[in-house]
Design a protein around this motif. Structure first.
Motif, PDB file in Angstrom:
ATOM      1  N   VAL A  78       0.844  10.939  -7.876  1.00  0.00           N
ATOM      2  CA  VAL A  78      -0.327  10.485  -7.121  1.00  0.00           C
ATOM      3  C   VAL A  78       0.066  10.051  -5.712  1.00  0.00           C
ATOM      4  CG1 VAL A  78      -2.147   8.742  -7.049  1.00  0.00           C
ATOM      5  CG2 VAL A  78      -1.524   9.802  -9.209  1.00  0.00           C
ATOM      6  N   ASN A  79       1.231   9.398  -5.574  1.00  0.00           N
ATOM      7  CA  ASN A  79       1.635   8.828  -4.295  1.00  0.00           C
ATOM      8  C   ASN A  79       3.094   9.168  -4.048  1.00  0.00           C
ATOM      9  OD1 ASN A  79       2.540   7.101  -2.228  1.00  0.00           O
ATOM     10  ND2 ASN A  79       0.995   5.558  -2.737  1.00  0.00           N
ATOM     11  N   LEU A  80       3.331  10.218  -3.279  1.00  0.00           N
ATOM     12  CA  LEU A  80       4.693  10.691  -3.046  1.00  0.00           C
ATOM     13  C   LEU A  80       5.530   9.661  -2.285  1.00  0.00           C
ATOM     14  CD1 LEU A  80       6.618  13.058  -3.518  1.00  0.00           C
ATOM     15  CD2 LEU A  80       5.889  13.978  -1.308  1.00  0.00           C
ATOM     16  N   ALA A  81       4.923   8.951  -1.337  1.00  0.00           N
ATOM     17  CA  ALA A  81       5.668   7.929  -0.589  1.00  0.00           C
ATOM     18  C   ALA A  81       6.145   6.828  -1.529  1.00  0.00           C
ATOM     19  CB  ALA A  81       4.800   7.353   0.524  1.00  0.00           C
ATOM     20  N   ALA A  82       5.284   6.392  -2.448  1.00  0.00           N
ATOM     21  CA  ALA A  82       5.682   5.364  -3.411  1.00  0.00           C
ATOM     22  C   ALA A  82       6.764   5.889  -4.344  1.00  0.00           C
ATOM     23  CB  ALA A  82       4.467   4.877  -4.202  1.00  0.00           C
ATOM     24  N   PHE A  83       6.649   7.149  -4.753  1.00  0.00           N
ATOM     25  CA  PHE A  83       7.671   7.734  -5.623  1.00  0.00           C
ATOM     26  C   PHE A  83       9.006   7.807  -4.902  1.00  0.00           C
ATOM     27  CE2 PHE A  83      10.107  11.419  -7.087  1.00  0.00           C
ATOM     28  CZ  PHE A  83      10.350  11.019  -8.389  1.00  0.00           C
ATOM     29  N   THR A  84       8.989   8.224  -3.640  1.00  0.00           N
ATOM     30  CA  THR A  84      10.225   8.318  -2.854  1.00  0.00           C
ATOM     31  C   THR A  84      10.850   6.938  -2.680  1.00  0.00           C
ATOM     32  OG1 THR A  84       9.357  10.269  -1.738  1.00  0.00           O
ATOM     33  CG2 THR A  84      11.198   9.162  -0.682  1.00  0.00           C
ATOM     34  N   ALA A  85      10.040   5.922  -2.453  1.00  0.00           N
ATOM     35  CA  ALA A  85      10.548   4.546  -2.350  1.00  0.00           C
ATOM     36  C   ALA A  85      11.145   4.093  -3.680  1.00  0.00           C
ATOM     37  CB  ALA A  85       9.434   3.601  -1.911  1.00  0.00           C
ATOM     38  N   HIS A  86      10.503   4.466  -4.791  1.00  0.00           N
ATOM     39  CA  HIS A  86      11.021   4.145  -6.132  1.00  0.00           C
ATOM     40  C   HIS A  86      12.401   4.780  -6.316  1.00  0.00           C
ATOM     41  CE1 HIS A  86      10.953   3.499 -10.482  1.00  0.00           C
ATOM     42  NE2 HIS A  86      11.106   4.803 -10.674  1.00  0.00           N
ATOM     43  N   CYS A  87      12.531   6.026  -5.903  1.00  0.00           N
ATOM     44  CA  CYS A  87      13.827   6.720  -6.007  1.00  0.00           C
ATOM     45  C   CYS A  87      14.884   5.991  -5.182  1.00  0.00           C
ATOM     46  CB  CYS A  87      13.699   8.164  -5.537  1.00  0.00           C
ATOM     47  SG  CYS A  87      12.746   9.228  -6.634  1.00  0.00           S
ATOM     48  N   ALA A  88      14.543   5.657  -3.947  1.00  0.00           N
ATOM     49  CA  ALA A  88      15.498   4.976  -3.068  1.00  0.00           C
ATOM     50  C   ALA A  88      15.914   3.631  -3.652  1.00  0.00           C
ATOM     51  CB  ALA A  88      14.887   4.794  -1.678  1.00  0.00           C
ATOM     52  N   GLY A 100       6.478  24.424   1.559  1.00  0.00           N
ATOM     53  CA  GLY A 100       5.488  25.004   0.661  1.00  0.00           C
ATOM     54  C   GLY A 100       4.059  24.664   1.037  1.00  0.00           C
ATOM     55  N   GLY A 101       3.858  23.913   2.133  1.00  0.00           N
ATOM     56  CA  GLY A 101       2.520  23.574   2.588  1.00  0.00           C
ATOM     57  C   GLY A 101       1.970  22.296   1.993  1.00  0.00           C
ATOM     58  N   VAL A 102       2.759  21.629   1.182  1.00  0.00           N
ATOM     59  CA  VAL A 102       2.341  20.369   0.577  1.00  0.00           C
ATOM     60  C   VAL A 102       3.542  19.422   0.609  1.00  0.00           C
ATOM     61  CG1 VAL A 102       2.904  21.117  -1.778  1.00  0.00           C
ATOM     62  CG2 VAL A 102       1.223  19.328  -1.445  1.00  0.00           C
ATOM     63  N   PRO A 103       3.313  18.133   0.860  1.00  0.00           N
ATOM     64  CA  PRO A 103       4.444  17.198   0.844  1.00  0.00           C
ATOM     65  C   PRO A 103       5.121  17.198  -0.526  1.00  0.00           C
ATOM     66  CG  PRO A 103       2.507  16.160   1.808  1.00  0.00           C
ATOM     67  CD  PRO A 103       2.058  17.469   1.221  1.00  0.00           C
ATOM     68  N   ARG A 104       6.439  17.266  -0.517  1.00  0.00           N
ATOM     69  CA  ARG A 104       7.216  17.284  -1.760  1.00  0.00           C
ATOM     70  C   ARG A 104       8.627  16.800  -1.493  1.00  0.00           C
ATOM     71  NH1 ARG A 104       8.378  23.762  -2.666  1.00  0.00           N
ATOM     72  NH2 ARG A 104       9.354  24.119  -0.655  1.00  0.00           N
ATOM     73  N   VAL A 105       9.295  16.443  -2.572  1.00  0.00           N
ATOM     74  CA  VAL A 105      10.712  16.082  -2.496  1.00  0.00           C
ATOM     75  C   VAL A 105      11.446  16.809  -3.619  1.00  0.00           C
ATOM     76  CG1 VAL A 105      10.352  13.823  -1.431  1.00  0.00           C
ATOM     77  CG2 VAL A 105      10.471  13.997  -3.920  1.00  0.00           C
TER      78      VAL A 105
END
Length: 120
Positions: A78-88, A100-105
């Motif tokens: 739902v929230n890629l920024a929050a997921f990326t922060a969780h990973c960090a 791919g035209g969509v934000p992803r990690v």
């Protein structure tokens, strides 16, 4: 005539004895719920997880395990920024990408398998 009606599960490979690391990563870290394997398949090892949409992600033991560096499942969040922060916060490196035209990690599980997580 179309015979295929959808996707049931994805299987990734893991080395023998990797179940605790799989539970820590896919269960505790990603928040997926473990589902019991059928008794006849339990002797093979591995662990299965439910995805929120009803599909499943299976980790199967491969005697000649080699991580998947290109082929990968793409998981939605739902929230890629929050997921990326969780990973960090947990020391899990990610590589952002928008080709791919969509934000992803992209990231790797404890066994080196490539995973994609995308916004959506």
């Amino acid at each position: 005539m179309t015979f295929i009606t959808g996707l049931d599960h994805v299987l990734l490979e893991a080395p023998a004895g990797g179940e605790p690391a799989a539970r820590a990563f896919y269960g505790a870290f990603l928040g997926l719920t473990e589902v019991p394997k059928p008794p006849a398949l339990q002797v093979r090892g591995g662990v299965w997880f439910a995805l929120p949409d009803g599909r499943q992600l299976h980790l199967g033991v491969a005697p000649d395990f080699a991580p998947r560096l290109k082929g990968h499942p793409a998981l939605r969040c739902v929230n890629l920024a929050a997921f990326t922060a969780h990973c960090a916060a947990h020391g899990v490196p990610t590589r952002p990408d928008q080709e791919g035209g969509v934000p992803r990690v992209f990231l790797h599980d404890p066994f080196g398998n490539r995973l994609e997580v995308l916004q959506g």
